[in-house]
Design an enzyme around this catalytic site. Structure first.
Site, PDB file in Angstrom:
ATOM      1  N   HIS A 199      -3.484   7.644   1.524  1.00 30.10           N
ATOM      2  CA  HIS A 199      -3.961   6.260   1.417  1.00 30.10           C
ATOM      3  C   HIS A 199      -5.467   5.836   1.687  1.00 30.10           C
ATOM      4  CE1 HIS A 199      -4.098   1.931   0.476  1.00 30.10           C
ATOM      5  NE2 HIS A 199      -3.718   1.425   2.124  1.00 30.10           N
ATOM      6  N   ASN A 250     -10.125  -0.025  -0.875  1.00 33.83           N
ATOM      7  CA  ASN A 250      -8.509   0.164  -0.788  1.00 33.83           C
ATOM      8  C   ASN A 250      -8.008  -0.357  -2.109  1.00 33.83           C
ATOM      9  OD1 ASN A 250      -6.046  -0.148  -0.111  1.00 33.83           O
ATOM     10  ND2 ASN A 250      -6.322  -1.061   1.914  1.00 33.83           N
ATOM     11  N   CYS A 284       0.899  -1.340   0.068  1.00 32.93           N
ATOM     12  CA  CYS A 284       0.050   0.192  -0.247  1.00 32.93           C
ATOM     13  C   CYS A 284       0.848   1.207  -0.004  1.00 32.93           C
ATOM     14  CB  CYS A 284      -0.932  -0.061   1.135  1.00 32.93           C
ATOM     15  SG  CYS A 284      -2.065  -1.443   1.025  1.00 32.93           S
TER      16      CYS A 284
HETATM   17  O1  UT7 Z   1      -4.078  -0.910   3.502  1.00 26.96           O
HETATM   18  C1  UT7 Z   1      -3.216  -1.363   4.473  1.00 26.96           C
HETATM   19  C2  UT7 Z   1      -3.492  -1.005   5.461  1.00 26.96           C
HETATM   20  N1  UT7 Z   1      -4.768  -1.563   5.964  1.00 26.96           N
HETATM   21  C3  UT7 Z   1      -5.378  -0.905   6.787  1.00 26.96           C
HETATM   22  O2  UT7 Z   1      -5.235   0.045   7.220  1.00 26.96           O
HETATM   23  C4  UT7 Z   1      -6.857  -1.713   7.447  1.00 26.96           C
HETATM   24  C5  UT7 Z   1      -6.754  -1.438   9.042  1.00 26.96           C
HETATM   25  N2  UT7 Z   1      -7.785  -1.735   9.684  1.00 26.96           N
HETATM   26  C6  UT7 Z   1      -9.359  -1.580   9.466  1.00 26.96           C
HETATM   27  O3  UT7 Z   1      -9.686  -1.031   8.496  1.00 26.96           O
HETATM   28  C7  UT7 Z   1     -10.201  -2.299  10.490  1.00 26.96           C
HETATM   29  O4  UT7 Z   1      -9.478  -2.799  11.378  1.00 26.96           O
HETATM   30  C8  UT7 Z   1     -11.112  -3.514   9.657  1.00 26.96           C
HETATM   31  C9  UT7 Z   1     -11.990  -2.574   8.840  1.00 26.96           C
HETATM   32  C10 UT7 Z   1     -10.141  -4.424   8.859  1.00 26.96           C
HETATM   33  C11 UT7 Z   1     -11.940  -3.901  10.865  1.00 26.96           C
HETATM   34  O5  UT7 Z   1     -12.769  -3.081  11.615  1.00 26.96           O
HETATM   35  P1  UT7 Z   1     -12.791  -3.208  13.296  1.00 26.96           P
HETATM   36  O6  UT7 Z   1     -13.541  -2.478  13.716  1.00 26.96           O
HETATM   37  O7  UT7 Z   1     -11.211  -3.274  13.645  1.00 26.96           O
HETATM   38  O8  UT7 Z   1     -13.369  -4.655  13.447  1.00 26.96           O
HETATM   39  P2  UT7 Z   1     -12.899  -6.038  13.937  1.00 26.96           P
HETATM   40  O9  UT7 Z   1     -11.868  -6.726  13.117  1.00 26.96           O
HETATM   41  O10 UT7 Z   1     -12.228  -5.504  15.359  1.00 26.96           O
HETATM   42  O11 UT7 Z   1     -14.147  -6.944  14.045  1.00 26.96           O
HETATM   43  C12 UT7 Z   1     -15.286  -6.491  14.646  1.00 26.96           C
HETATM   44  C13 UT7 Z   1     -16.312  -7.614  14.428  1.00 26.96           C
HETATM   45  C14 UT7 Z   1     -15.829  -9.138  14.627  1.00 26.96           C
HETATM   46  O12 UT7 Z   1     -16.967  -9.814  15.200  1.00 26.96           O
HETATM   47  P3  UT7 Z   1     -16.760 -10.219  16.761  1.00 26.96           P
HETATM   48  O13 UT7 Z   1     -15.472 -10.754  16.933  1.00 26.96           O
HETATM   49  O14 UT7 Z   1     -16.745  -8.920  17.659  1.00 26.96           O
HETATM   50  O15 UT7 Z   1     -18.080 -11.003  17.103  1.00 26.96           O
HETATM   51  C15 UT7 Z   1     -15.641  -9.731  13.345  1.00 26.96           C
HETATM   52  O16 UT7 Z   1     -15.872 -10.937  13.058  1.00 26.96           O
HETATM   53  O17 UT7 Z   1     -16.803  -7.561  12.999  1.00 26.96           O
HETATM   54  C16 UT7 Z   1     -16.578  -8.819  12.619  1.00 26.96           C
HETATM   55  N3  UT7 Z   1     -16.607  -8.745  10.963  1.00 26.96           N
HETATM   56  C17 UT7 Z   1     -17.509  -8.743  10.094  1.00 26.96           C
HETATM   57  N4  UT7 Z   1     -18.916  -8.436  10.473  1.00 26.96           N
HETATM   58  C18 UT7 Z   1     -19.610  -8.080   9.413  1.00 26.96           C
HETATM   59  C19 UT7 Z   1     -15.322  -8.617  10.400  1.00 26.96           C
HETATM   60  N5  UT7 Z   1     -15.889  -8.352   9.142  1.00 26.96           N
HETATM   61  C20 UT7 Z   1     -16.933  -8.452   8.933  1.00 26.96           C
HETATM   62  C21 UT7 Z   1     -17.557  -8.205   7.790  1.00 26.96           C
HETATM   63  N6  UT7 Z   1     -19.230  -8.342   7.917  1.00 26.96           N
HETATM   64  N7  UT7 Z   1     -17.205  -8.019   6.499  1.00 26.96           N
END
Ligand code: UT7
Length: 322
Positions: A249, A279, A113
């Site tokens: 980004h 992204n 990225c």
């Molecule tokens: O480009 C390179 C750099 N990359 C980034 O900068 C990405 C950085 N990270 C992020 O943007 C965020 O961390 C994400 C968007 C990837 C995830 O958001 P989050 O608020 O950190 O969510 P999380 O990973 O903590 O997941 C929260 C919940 C989980 O469920 P439980 O364990 O709380 O029951 C996941 O299983 O959301 C669930 N979940 C989803 N639910 C519905 C994860 N993906 C999905 C989904 N749909 N697509």
């Protein structure tokens, strides 16, 4: 002083747009979750006849046209990508052949990225030391090919696309010199298991799929980006107030909001395209830049900060007077 001046921008997207609702038919997710957690509503997905190289070539042609130059006058092509058409030769050489340029320098940069920022940094060094006169710097990706379409935690986040800029070495003087004023690049390989692809030519002999611990990447992104932005401003002797635009980004709207807040930068000065493009890895910064140039927001004389953070980790920022 010899500076790398931005003289043209271009971008390209695949034909097919895919909404959150369409993805929700394939994996257990929802439009509400994706919008709330990321700000993404749409992404573009490449068809089989659309590749990193075809998208890169289209973006490059538009940038060259905007610059009003002949493609043959380009003597340096740097293509940032983690999804090349082939393991080798470098996709940059394929773009070079498509454009009808011959004999200059052409190579790919792999910093995921942050690849476009790395490519800009390398191009700037080569232009200012006289190794080349006109550089085409491209970020192009087809991440849809390396996504695990059964993994809802990653497949909803990415899209395909390309963006390109033309930089020209020019003598600049006076107070408001045009061109790249400062660039800072960093890497910390101790974090490479937080965002990676689980395959490669030398290990599995396969291409592999993207894996990410999103929450941890998020945490590092906000800290690293705020730090590198300050570093670049300090080097140039400027402050956040001097910036006209932040072109970041586009990984997650929440990261962009948090970074702007940390810097005390008004959200109106942040170019945001993540809703439409998702992204697109190395393509995201030049895609956003081209959009804001073409819709008239970014004008000659404006001070821009470009920044990115991604797998490795790698991160960086570059300050440019348009
Ligand atoms: O480009 C390179 C750099 N990359 C980034 O900068 C990405 C950085 N990270 C992020 O943007 C965020 O961390 C994400 C968007 C990837 C995830 O958001 P989050 O608020 O950190 O969510 P999380 O990973 O903590 O997941 C929260 C919940 C989980 O469920 P439980 O364990 O709380 O029951 C996941 O299983 O959301 C669930 N979940 C989803 N639910 C519905 C994860 N993906 C999905 C989904 N749909 N697509």
């Amino acid at each position: 002083m010899l500076r790398s001046v931005l003289i043209g921008t271009g971008s390209a997207l695949p034909r097919q747009a895919v909404s959150n609702a369409e993805l929700a038919k394939r994996v257990d997710t929802s439009d509400e979750w994706i919008v709330e957690r990321t700000g993404i509503t749409n992404r573009y997905i490449a068809a089989p006849d659309e590749t990193t190289t075809t998208l890169a070539t289209e973006a490059a042609r538009k940038a060259i046209e905007a610059a009003g130059i002949e493609a043959a006058s380009i003597d340096l092509i740097i293509l940032a990508t983690a999804t090349p058409d082939q393991t080798f030769p470098a996709s940059a050489t394929l773009v070079q052949a498509n454009l009808g340029c011959r004999g200059g320098i052409a190579f790919d940069v792999a910093a995921v990225c942050s690849g476009f920022l790395y490519a800009v940094g390398v191009a700037d060094s080569m232009l200012r030391t006289g190794m080349a006169r006109r550089a085409l710097v491209i970020g192009a990706e087809t991440f849809s090919r390396i996504l695990d379409w059964e993994d809802r935690t990653t497949c909803v986040l990415f899209g395909d696309g390309a963006g390109a800029i033309v930089l020209e070495a020019q003598e600049q003087g006076g107070e408001t010199q045009r061109g790249i004023l400062a660039t800072r690049l960093h890497a910390d390989g101790t974090h490479n298991q937080l965002l990676y692809v689980d395959g490669g030519p030398s290990t599995t002999g396969t291409v592999g799929k993207l894996r990410m611990k999103g929450r941890e990447v998020f945490r590092h992104a906000v800290v690293n980006l705020a730090e590198v932005l300050r570093e670049v401003l300090d080097e140039a002797g400027l402050s956040t107030d001097d910036l006209d635009w932040l072109v970041p980004h586009q990984a997650n709207a929440r990261i962009l909001d948090a970074t702007a807040k940390k810097l005390n930068l008004s959200p109106d000065k942040v170019v945001m395209t993540v809703a439409q493009h998702a992204n697109t890895s190395a393509a995201s910064v030049p895609l956003a830049l081209d959009q804001a140039v073409r819709d008239g927001r970014i004008k000659v004389g404006d001070l821009l900060m470009l920044e990115a953070m991604g797998g490795g980790f790698t991160w960086g920022a570059s300050l440019i007077r348009v």
